[in-house]
Design a protein around this motif. Sequence first.
Motif: not given
Length: 327
Positions: A228-236, A238-241, A244-248
């Motif tokens: 679905t390409g969701e992983i790339w949308e998530f990575l971008s 993550y780059e903006r925010h 969030i990775i600490y919470n995840i």
Amino acid sequence: MATGKGAGKPASLWDNMRIRFIVCFIGVFVCYFYYGILQETITRGEYGQGEKFRFARTLVFIQCIINAVFAKILIQFFEGSKPDHTKNWLYGLCSLSYLGAMVSSNSALQYVNYPTQVLGKSCKPIPVMILGVTILRKKYPLAKYLCVLLIVTGVALFLYKPNKSSAVADDHVFGFGEILLLVSLTLDGLTGVAQDHMRARFQTGANHMMLNINMWSTLVLGLAVLWTGEIWEFLSFYERHPSIIYNILLFGLTSALGQTFIFMTVVYFGPLTCSIVTTTRKFFTILGSVILFGNVMSSMQWVGTVLVFLGLGLDAKFGKSPKKTTH
């Protein structure tokens, strides 16, 4: 009396069943309380210029990786080379229902608030009972049916919102979020049936089940987020925010730890005590969500909440079939 096995050895603090229970209860309560707070923080938080988190599959993907790694560590340290005879395709089928339930549940939070999601997920006895009767040909005592009726009544009261012509759009009685919760509940029931079958047929251990189901789920979800390409949308995203990775990561860790404490409770005290512990913690999770996130609940919703948890508590106490007596 927990003595007899090690008569010559001095009793350790861990041999005290009361200490074990306190550790298990606090473990389940703290892990899942924090898990619930993190889940709502991630999925319903605002991320600058009104941007929302819309990556339910990626979130569950990361959660499954952490769960699998955690289960592997537990097996390595506590079970050694204990063989697992369960068929791989059974794990695969089980992971599909497990995955669908988690993704539906997380996606539902985009449409309903956390108290509604928790209360909806508390209705597991309903699909478990229906699937038990239809698939496994189980017979349940009358008390179980009455408890389930109490739960259904509570949920109906919780979801019912009187019509107000001024806010018709917000005042839906049953919308897409609730449908997602129904899907999640049905898949939870199917997962339970599959796991019961694995335990009965292959004596599958809790950690092996946790490891393999999460590994299959990681594989399926990994393909899904790539397709679905969701992983790339998530990575971008993550780059903006990046914060969030600490919470995840904390979300995944609390999930894995919480599962471990639940298995410990089942092993030491049986499923009855475990269900009472998890029911109690769900109620306090709702209270925490209301207090911390300002999710306002009407008096009718509070009555519904009390009925659901009363039904769950009575089900844990009186809804068990008297035929099966395990010591």
